[in-house]
Design a protein around this motif. Structure first.
Motif, PDB file in Angstrom:
ATOM      1  N   PHE A  16       8.764  44.449 -21.739  1.00  0.00           N
ATOM      2  CA  PHE A  16       8.046  45.796 -21.138  1.00  0.00           C
ATOM      3  C   PHE A  16       7.782  45.813 -19.755  1.00  0.00           C
ATOM      4  CE2 PHE A  16       7.246  45.956 -26.141  1.00  0.00           C
ATOM      5  CZ  PHE A  16       7.744  47.424 -26.108  1.00  0.00           C
ATOM      6  N   PHE A  17       8.006  44.733 -19.476  1.00  0.00           N
ATOM      7  CA  PHE A  17       7.669  44.441 -17.971  1.00  0.00           C
ATOM      8  C   PHE A  17       8.849  45.261 -17.079  1.00  0.00           C
ATOM      9  CE2 PHE A  17       5.220  40.714 -18.825  1.00  0.00           C
ATOM     10  CZ  PHE A  17       3.895  40.850 -18.325  1.00  0.00           C
ATOM     11  N   LEU A  18       9.820  45.545 -17.741  1.00  0.00           N
ATOM     12  CA  LEU A  18      10.945  46.157 -17.095  1.00  0.00           C
ATOM     13  C   LEU A  18      10.919  47.793 -17.488  1.00  0.00           C
ATOM     14  CD1 LEU A  18      13.771  43.729 -17.284  1.00  0.00           C
ATOM     15  CD2 LEU A  18      12.534  44.295 -15.337  1.00  0.00           C
ATOM     16  N   LEU A  19      10.018  48.046 -18.384  1.00  0.00           N
ATOM     17  CA  LEU A  19      10.174  49.602 -18.879  1.00  0.00           C
ATOM     18  C   LEU A  19      10.088  50.708 -17.897  1.00  0.00           C
ATOM     19  CD1 LEU A  19      10.153  51.110 -21.445  1.00  0.00           C
ATOM     20  CD2 LEU A  19       7.697  51.092 -21.636  1.00  0.00           C
ATOM     21  N   GLN A  20       9.297  50.450 -16.837  1.00  0.00           N
ATOM     22  CA  GLN A  20       9.520  51.643 -15.794  1.00  0.00           C
ATOM     23  C   GLN A  20      10.674  51.356 -14.997  1.00  0.00           C
ATOM     24  OE1 GLN A  20       8.948  50.793 -12.314  1.00  0.00           O
ATOM     25  NE2 GLN A  20       8.318  48.682 -12.621  1.00  0.00           N
ATOM     26  N   GLY A  21      11.025  50.126 -14.951  1.00  0.00           N
ATOM     27  CA  GLY A  21      12.328  49.827 -14.196  1.00  0.00           C
ATOM     28  C   GLY A  21      13.475  50.353 -14.798  1.00  0.00           C
ATOM     29  N   TRP A  22      13.424  50.975 -16.169  1.00  0.00           N
ATOM     30  CA  TRP A  22      14.651  51.710 -16.821  1.00  0.00           C
ATOM     31  C   TRP A  22      14.605  52.900 -16.408  1.00  0.00           C
ATOM     32  CZ3 TRP A  22      18.803  49.080 -18.035  1.00  0.00           C
ATOM     33  CH2 TRP A  22      18.613  47.754 -18.330  1.00  0.00           C
ATOM     34  N   PHE A  23      13.284  53.670 -16.380  1.00  0.00           N
ATOM     35  CA  PHE A  23      13.097  54.980 -16.134  1.00  0.00           C
ATOM     36  C   PHE A  23      13.735  55.464 -14.795  1.00  0.00           C
ATOM     37  CE2 PHE A  23       8.532  54.899 -18.560  1.00  0.00           C
ATOM     38  CZ  PHE A  23       9.278  54.810 -19.628  1.00  0.00           C
ATOM     39  N   ILE A  24      13.725  54.474 -13.751  1.00  0.00           N
ATOM     40  CA  ILE A  24      14.176  54.945 -12.608  1.00  0.00           C
ATOM     41  C   ILE A  24      15.389  54.075 -11.995  1.00  0.00           C
ATOM     42  CG2 ILE A  24      12.076  55.791 -11.650  1.00  0.00           C
ATOM     43  CD1 ILE A  24      11.717  53.246 -10.051  1.00  0.00           C
ATOM     44  N   THR A  25      15.883  53.302 -13.097  1.00  0.00           N
ATOM     45  CA  THR A  25      17.166  52.633 -13.014  1.00  0.00           C
ATOM     46  C   THR A  25      16.718  51.503 -11.783  1.00  0.00           C
ATOM     47  OG1 THR A  25      18.431  54.192 -13.691  1.00  0.00           O
ATOM     48  CG2 THR A  25      19.448  52.518 -13.294  1.00  0.00           C
ATOM     49  N   GLU A  26      16.216  50.757 -11.712  1.00  0.00           N
ATOM     50  CA  GLU A  26      16.009  49.798 -10.765  1.00  0.00           C
ATOM     51  C   GLU A  26      16.961  48.535 -10.610  1.00  0.00           C
ATOM     52  OE1 GLU A  26      11.698  49.254  -8.993  1.00  0.00           O
ATOM     53  OE2 GLU A  26      11.451  49.339 -11.037  1.00  0.00           O
ATOM     54  N   ARG A  27      18.303  48.937 -10.280  1.00  0.00           N
ATOM     55  CA  ARG A  27      19.104  47.927 -10.373  1.00  0.00           C
ATOM     56  C   ARG A  27      18.808  46.540  -9.567  1.00  0.00           C
ATOM     57  NH1 ARG A  27      22.861  52.624  -8.712  1.00  0.00           N
ATOM     58  NH2 ARG A  27      20.944  53.132  -7.831  1.00  0.00           N
ATOM     59  N   ALA A  28      18.367  46.793  -8.514  1.00  0.00           N
ATOM     60  CA  ALA A  28      17.879  45.783  -7.626  1.00  0.00           C
ATOM     61  C   ALA A  28      17.118  44.841  -8.471  1.00  0.00           C
ATOM     62  CB  ALA A  28      17.326  45.947  -6.398  1.00  0.00           C
ATOM     63  N   LYS A  29      15.970  45.360  -9.178  1.00  0.00           N
ATOM     64  CA  LYS A  29      15.057  44.363 -10.001  1.00  0.00           C
ATOM     65  C   LYS A  29      15.805  43.804 -11.013  1.00  0.00           C
ATOM     66  CE  LYS A  29      11.144  45.954 -10.673  1.00  0.00           C
ATOM     67  NZ  LYS A  29       9.738  46.667 -11.465  1.00  0.00           N
ATOM     68  N   PHE A  30      16.849  44.551 -11.797  1.00  0.00           N
ATOM     69  CA  PHE A  30      17.528  44.007 -12.901  1.00  0.00           C
ATOM     70  C   PHE A  30      18.439  42.786 -12.441  1.00  0.00           C
ATOM     71  CE2 PHE A  30      17.453  48.433 -14.628  1.00  0.00           C
ATOM     72  CZ  PHE A  30      16.220  48.592 -15.025  1.00  0.00           C
ATOM     73  N   SER A  31      19.181  42.881 -11.227  1.00  0.00           N
ATOM     74  CA  SER A  31      19.921  41.825 -10.802  1.00  0.00           C
ATOM     75  C   SER A  31      19.217  40.610 -10.612  1.00  0.00           C
ATOM     76  CB  SER A  31      20.553  42.456  -9.318  1.00  0.00           C
ATOM     77  OG  SER A  31      19.548  42.560  -8.407  1.00  0.00           O
ATOM     78  N   LEU A  32      18.058  40.482 -10.063  1.00  0.00           N
ATOM     79  CA  LEU A  32      17.268  39.223  -9.900  1.00  0.00           C
ATOM     80  C   LEU A  32      16.541  38.865 -11.151  1.00  0.00           C
ATOM     81  CD1 LEU A  32      15.653  39.779  -6.433  1.00  0.00           C
ATOM     82  CD2 LEU A  32      17.433  38.184  -6.961  1.00  0.00           C
ATOM     83  N   PHE A  33      16.402  39.787 -12.084  1.00  0.00           N
ATOM     84  CA  PHE A  33      15.948  39.488 -13.353  1.00  0.00           C
ATOM     85  C   PHE A  33      16.823  38.726 -14.287  1.00  0.00           C
ATOM     86  CE2 PHE A  33      13.905  40.153 -17.648  1.00  0.00           C
ATOM     87  CZ  PHE A  33      12.706  40.020 -17.334  1.00  0.00           C
ATOM     88  N   ALA A  34      18.258  38.983 -14.168  1.00  0.00           N
ATOM     89  CA  ALA A  34      19.330  38.541 -14.614  1.00  0.00           C
ATOM     90  C   ALA A  34      19.699  36.980 -13.915  1.00  0.00           C
ATOM     91  CB  ALA A  34      20.464  39.271 -14.602  1.00  0.00           C
ATOM     92  N   ALA A  35      19.377  37.212 -12.556  1.00  0.00           N
ATOM     93  CA  ALA A  35      19.926  35.921 -11.792  1.00  0.00           C
ATOM     94  C   ALA A  35      18.825  34.667 -12.154  1.00  0.00           C
ATOM     95  CB  ALA A  35      19.718  36.167 -10.377  1.00  0.00           C
TER      96      ALA A  35
END
Length: 245
Positions: A81-100
């Motif tokens: 759920f820390f990423l929930l607002q990130g999905w609203f606006i598609t924060e790909r930059a945040k997703f990439s480091l979250f995956a890294a």
């Protein structure tokens, strides 16, 4: 240039976002549809985040009996759920480091544990942060930096406790290797960002209201934060100020 913000905002310093946006660009080109390409892009980032955690956990617990642990860890990491607002606006930059992050952990662990040679570990480390580079936004690297510091302190503690000077030197060499390879592979965005930081930092800080302005923003986004919510993996349910946080 971003045409959505007035007459456009100069984003030329964020050259790292070229890599982060590449998957979506490929999907849109292959499907011939912006909507379909973006839908596949969502699935892609969701999958990368989950498989990254699975690879990390599998490295520590490869036995068949731990399959439920590997699966649940991956699911919790994806449905975070820390990423929930990130999905609203598609924060790909945040997703990439979250995956890294999980990949960085296992690479760092195996290198400092001498399972990988320094050269191999440094190349894997650098390539990971080249492909999953956070869009070239330095503030997003906070989580990775904290994780790296914790791991390094842990291995330094073991080396000092065992009075192994060679291990301390080895850790220092590994750190240098990580930094050198990562900076070289990301120089195309790191150098422009460093230049902006050295020449325009004061002006940009003033335009944001100075330190007090940044602290005021921080107080808003963390107004109802608590350790209980952190342990419950509860993040922000809406874009910033929400009384139901």
């Amino acid at each position: 240039w971003n045409p959505l913000a007035g007459k456009g905002v100069d984003l030329s310093n964020y050259k790292g976002f070229l890599i982060t946006q590449l998957p979506e660009a490929i999907f849109v080109r292959l499907t011939g549809s912006l909507a379909t390409g973006q839908t596949i892009s969502f699935v892609f980032w969701f999958f990368v985040i989950g498989i990254s955690m699975y690879v990390c956990i599998n490295s520590f617990f490869p036995e068949k009996k731990y399959w439920q642990f590997r699966l649940s860890a991956s699911i919790f990491y994806m449905y975070n759920f820390f990423l929930l607002q990130g999905w609203f606006i598609t924060e790909r930059a945040k997703f990439s480091l979250f995956a890294a992050l999980p990949l960085v952990i296992i690479i760092c662990w195996n290198t400092l544990n001498r399972k990988y040679q320094i050269l191999k570990g440094s190349i894997l480390f650098g390539l990971t942060l080249f492909a999953l580079n956070g869009g070239g936004a330095p503030p997003l690297y906070g989580g990775i930096l904290v994780t790296m510091v914790v791991l390094i302190v842990y291995f330094l503690f073991l080396a000092i406790r065992n009075k192994a000077i060679k291990d301390v030197l080895y850790i220092g060499e590994a750190i240098v290797g990580f930094i050198v390879v990562t900076v070289l592979l990301n120089a195309y965005w790191f150098i422009p960002q460093a230049y902006v930081g050295l020449t325009q930092y004061s002006g940009k800080l003033s335009s944001m209201g100075g330190f007090q302005g940044i602290l005021a923003w921080e107080n808003v986004v963390s107004r109802n934060a608590s350790f209980i919510n952190l342990l419950r993996l509860q993040g922000i349910p809406d874009w910033y100020d929400n009384p139901l946080h």
